[in-house]
Scaffold this motif. Structure first.
Motif, PDB file in Angstrom:
ATOM      1  N   ILE A   1       0.861  -1.182   0.000  1.00 56.13           N
ATOM      2  CA  ILE A   1       0.000   0.000   0.000  1.00 56.13           C
ATOM      3  C   ILE A   1       0.895   1.228   0.000  1.00 56.13           C
ATOM      4  O   ILE A   1       1.859   1.301   0.778  1.00 56.13           O
ATOM      5  N   VAL A   2       0.597   2.187  -0.869  1.00 61.24           N
ATOM      6  CA  VAL A   2       1.378   3.422  -0.929  1.00 61.24           C
ATOM      7  C   VAL A   2       0.432   4.614  -0.908  1.00 61.24           C
ATOM      8  O   VAL A   2      -0.530   4.675  -1.685  1.00 61.24           O
ATOM      9  N   PHE A   3       0.706   5.552  -0.020  1.00 58.92           N
ATOM     10  CA  PHE A   3      -0.013   6.822   0.025  1.00 58.92           C
ATOM     11  C   PHE A   3       0.869   7.887  -0.627  1.00 58.92           C
ATOM     12  O   PHE A   3       2.041   8.029  -0.273  1.00 58.92           O
ATOM     13  N   ALA A   4       0.310   8.634  -1.580  1.00 59.03           N
ATOM     14  CA  ALA A   4       1.033   9.732  -2.219  1.00 59.03           C
ATOM     15  C   ALA A   4       0.193  10.986  -2.102  1.00 59.03           C
ATOM     16  O   ALA A   4      -0.930  11.043  -2.600  1.00 59.03           O
ATOM     17  N   VAL A   5       0.718  11.993  -1.411  1.00 56.89           N
ATOM     18  CA  VAL A   5      -0.027  13.239  -1.247  1.00 56.89           C
ATOM     19  C   VAL A   5       0.797  14.397  -1.799  1.00 56.89           C
ATOM     20  O   VAL A   5       2.022  14.345  -1.833  1.00 56.89           O
ATOM     21  N   GLY A   6       0.099  15.427  -2.241  1.00 59.37           N
ATOM     22  CA  GLY A   6       0.778  16.589  -2.782  1.00 59.37           C
ATOM     23  C   GLY A   6      -0.109  17.324  -3.765  1.00 59.37           C
ATOM     24  O   GLY A   6      -1.206  16.861  -4.098  1.00 59.37           O
ATOM     25  N   PRO A   7       0.349  18.470  -4.253  1.00 58.02           N
ATOM     26  CA  PRO A   7      -0.478  19.307  -5.123  1.00 58.02           C
ATOM     27  C   PRO A   7      -0.643  18.729  -6.518  1.00 58.02           C
ATOM     28  O   PRO A   7       0.042  17.770  -6.909  1.00 58.02           O
ATOM     29  N   ALA A   8      -1.535  19.341  -7.273  1.00 60.24           N
ATOM     30  CA  ALA A   8      -1.755  18.936  -8.664  1.00 60.24           C
ATOM     31  C   ALA A   8      -0.487  19.136  -9.473  1.00 60.24           C
ATOM     32  O   ALA A   8       0.303  20.040  -9.214  1.00 60.24           O
ATOM     33  N   GLY A   9      -0.297  18.263 -10.463  1.00 58.87           N
ATOM     34  CA  GLY A   9       0.818  18.436 -11.387  1.00 58.87           C
ATOM     35  C   GLY A   9       2.102  17.763 -10.978  1.00 58.87           C
ATOM     36  O   GLY A   9       3.130  17.918 -11.637  1.00 58.87           O
ATOM     37  N   THR A  10       2.077  16.981  -9.887  1.00 63.57           N
ATOM     38  CA  THR A  10       3.304  16.326  -9.426  1.00 63.57           C
ATOM     39  C   THR A  10       3.421  14.890  -9.935  1.00 63.57           C
ATOM     40  O   THR A  10       4.381  14.197  -9.606  1.00 63.57           O
ATOM     41  N   GLY A  11       2.456  14.433 -10.729  1.00 65.69           N
ATOM     42  CA  GLY A  11       2.555  13.106 -11.352  1.00 65.69           C
ATOM     43  C   GLY A  11       2.034  11.970 -10.500  1.00 65.69           C
ATOM     44  O   GLY A  11       2.237  10.805 -10.844  1.00 65.69           O
ATOM     45  N   LYS A  12       1.327  12.275  -9.419  1.00 61.65           N
ATOM     46  CA  LYS A  12       0.843  11.219  -8.524  1.00 61.65           C
ATOM     47  C   LYS A  12      -0.041  10.213  -9.260  1.00 61.65           C
ATOM     48  O   LYS A  12       0.190   9.009  -9.222  1.00 61.65           O
ATOM     49  N   THR A  13      -1.069  10.731  -9.941  1.00 58.72           N
ATOM     50  CA  THR A  13      -2.037   9.860 -10.611  1.00 58.72           C
ATOM     51  C   THR A  13      -1.447   9.247 -11.872  1.00 58.72           C
ATOM     52  O   THR A  13      -1.605   8.044 -12.130  1.00 58.72           O
ATOM     53  N   TYR A  14      -0.745  10.050 -12.662  1.00 54.69           N
ATOM     54  CA  TYR A  14      -0.208   9.566 -13.935  1.00 54.69           C
ATOM     55  C   TYR A  14       0.767   8.412 -13.703  1.00 54.69           C
ATOM     56  O   TYR A  14       0.692   7.370 -14.373  1.00 54.69           O
ATOM     57  N   LEU A  15       1.692   8.575 -12.745  1.00 53.45           N
ATOM     58  CA  LEU A  15       2.657   7.507 -12.473  1.00 53.45           C
ATOM     59  C   LEU A  15       1.982   6.283 -11.871  1.00 53.45           C
ATOM     60  O   LEU A  15       2.395   5.152 -12.134  1.00 53.45           O
ATOM     61  N   ALA A  16       0.932   6.508 -11.065  1.00 50.57           N
ATOM     62  CA  ALA A  16       0.196   5.377 -10.503  1.00 50.57           C
ATOM     63  C   ALA A  16      -0.413   4.532 -11.614  1.00 50.57           C
ATOM     64  O   ALA A  16      -0.323   3.300 -11.608  1.00 50.57           O
ATOM     65  N   VAL A  17      -1.030   5.189 -12.596  1.00 48.42           N
ATOM     66  CA  VAL A  17      -1.630   4.468 -13.724  1.00 48.42           C
ATOM     67  C   VAL A  17      -0.545   3.776 -14.539  1.00 48.42           C
ATOM     68  O   VAL A  17      -0.709   2.623 -14.969  1.00 48.42           O
ATOM     69  N   ALA A  18       0.582   4.446 -14.768  1.00 53.69           N
ATOM     70  CA  ALA A  18       1.690   3.848 -15.529  1.00 53.69           C
ATOM     71  C   ALA A  18       2.207   2.596 -14.832  1.00 53.69           C
ATOM     72  O   ALA A  18       2.476   1.571 -15.474  1.00 53.69           O
ATOM     73  N   MET A  19       2.368   2.653 -13.510  1.00 50.21           N
ATOM     74  CA  MET A  19       2.839   1.482 -12.766  1.00 50.21           C
ATOM     75  C   MET A  19       1.804   0.362 -12.800  1.00 50.21           C
ATOM     76  O   MET A  19       2.154  -0.823 -12.853  1.00 50.21           O
TER      77      MET A  19
END
Length: 327
Positions: free
Chosen positions: A134-152
C-alpha cells in the motif's frame, strides 16, 4: 570565527528516530539541502559537521521536529518546511537545482515513448510502489501522482503480475448517489474519471483501453461500489482520496485480497468534504505511519512537472494561506 567549522551530535528518541528521517532518509536529505553543513545519521544520533553559525540552528530544527512527532505521531513535509522557514534556513532546495542530474528510472514504454520518473520524489514513489503493498502519495496537482500510478498499474498488468486494474474515485459532488444521472454506470461517472481515462489513453491506445474495459480487465468505479468486495490479484488506485470519509477509507483499505497492491493519491489542501478535518486520507496518513508494508511519499510545489507557472501559482496560494493563518 563565523567561518570556522565544528561538529555536534543530536540525540533523538529511539522510537522516533527512523520515522523522523523518512523513507530512505528522504527527510534527512531534504533538511541537509538547506544548509552548508554535512548532516548524517548514525545509530540514534544526528551528526552535524559544518559552520559554527549553523550548528545550533540545525539542532533546533531536529529537536522541534522530534517534539512535533511525539505530539502528533508523525510529521509531514509541510511541517518540515515550516520549521525550516521559522529557523531562518535558506529558502528553496539546493539539492533539487534544475542544473543537477535528474533520476531517470523508466516506468514503462508506451506508443509515444518511455515514461520516466522525473525528480527524486517521483523516483522514490516508483521504488515504494515496487516494494510496498500500500502506498499513500499526497501533494499538489501536477506532481505526477495519478499519472505515475496508472503507468505502474499498466506495467504490472502487462507483466502479468496482476490480473486486473481497478480505478476508484469518491464522487463527493453528488454524495455518490448517481441514480438521477442519465446513462449506465460508466456514463454517470465519466466526468469524474476523466483524468484517469486521459492517463490510460496516453499510456495505451484508446482502442486497447476500451477492449480491456469490455473484458473487465480494467474497471472504473465510484468508491461506494467497492463495499462488500474482496479485491485479489489487482492493482487498485484510489484517486482524490482526500475526499473519502474515515469510514470509506477503512472500507477501501480492508477490501485488499491476496496479490493486490493499492495506491492512494490525494491533495490535502483540496478537500471537498463539508468538514475537511473528517478526511479519511488525513486520518490514515497519520494513523498508519510505521506499519510495515505501507509506504508514504509527499510531493510539494517544487515537484510540479507541468508548466512552470503551475508551481508559481501554487506558491502564491500557499503564501496567501499562510498569511490568513497568521504564519
Amino acid at each position: 570565527m563565523k567561518d570556522e567549522n565544528d561538529q555536534i551530535e543530536i540525540i533523538i528518541n529511539n522510537s522516533v528516530f527512523p520515522r523522523l528521517l523518512g523513507v530512505e532518509d528522504e527527510n534527512l536529505r531534504y533538511i541537509a539541502g538547506h544548509f552548508k553543513s554535512a548532516i548524517t545519521a548514525r545509530n540514534d544520533r544526528i551528526m552535524v559537521n559544518g559552520p559554527i553559525a549553523e550548528l545550533e540552528i540545525i539542532r533546533r530544527v531536529f529537536t522541534d521536529l522530534e517534539a512535533l512527532y511525539l505530539a502528533r505521531s508523525g510529521v509531514a513535509k509541510s511541517d518540515i518546511r515550516t520549521i525550516l522557514r521559522l529557523s531562518g534556513a535558506a529558502e528553496g532546495e539546493p539539492d533539487r537545482d534544475e542544473s543537477s542530474p535528474r533520476p531517470s528510472v523508466k516506468v514503462i514504454d508506451t506508443p509515444h515513448g518511455g515514461i520516466f520518473a522525473r525528480g527524486a520524489q517521483q523516483e522514490l514513489y516508483v521504488k515504494l510502489i515496487d516494494r510496498m503493498s500500500i502506498v499513500f502519495a499526497v501533494g499538489p496537482a501536477g506532481t505526477g501522482k495519478t499519472y505515475l500510478a496508472v503507468a505502474m498499474a499498466v506495467n504490472r498488468f502487462q507483466r502479468r503480475i496482476v490480473d486486473k486494474i481497478i480505478l476508484v474515485r469518491p464522487v463527493v459532488e453528488t454524495g455518490e448517489t448517481l441514480g438521477f444521472l442519465p446513462g449506465d454506470i460508466l456514463e454517470k461517472v465519466d466526468p469524474y474519471f476523466r483524468p484517469l481515462y486521459d492517463a490510460l489513453d496516453d499510456i495505451l491506445s484508446r482502442d486497447q483501453v476500451r477492449r480491456l474495459m469490455d473484458k473487465g480487465l480494467i474497471e472504473i468505479a465510484p468508491l461506494a461500489y467497492m463495499r462488500g468486495r474482496t479485491l485479489s490479484n489487482a492493482f487498485v488506485i484510489l484517486d482524490e482520496a482526500q475526499n473519502t470519509t474515515s469510514g470509506q477509507m477503512k472500507m477501501f483499505l480492508t477490501r485488499l485480497g491476496v496479490g493486490s497492491k493499492a495506491l492512494l493519491t490525494g491533495d490535502l489542501t483540496q478537500i471537498d468534504l463539508p468538514n475537511p478535518s473528517s478526511s479519511g486520507l488525513l486520518e490514515a496518513y497519520s494513523l498508519l505511519q510505521g506499519i510495515q508494508g505501507i509506504g508514504f511519499v509527499e510531493f510539494s510545489e517544487v515537484d510540479v512537472v507541468r508548466h512552470r507557472l503551475v508551481a508559481e501559482i501554487l506558491r502564491a496560494y500557499e503564501k496567501n494561506s499562510d498569511k490568513k493563518n497568521g504564519k
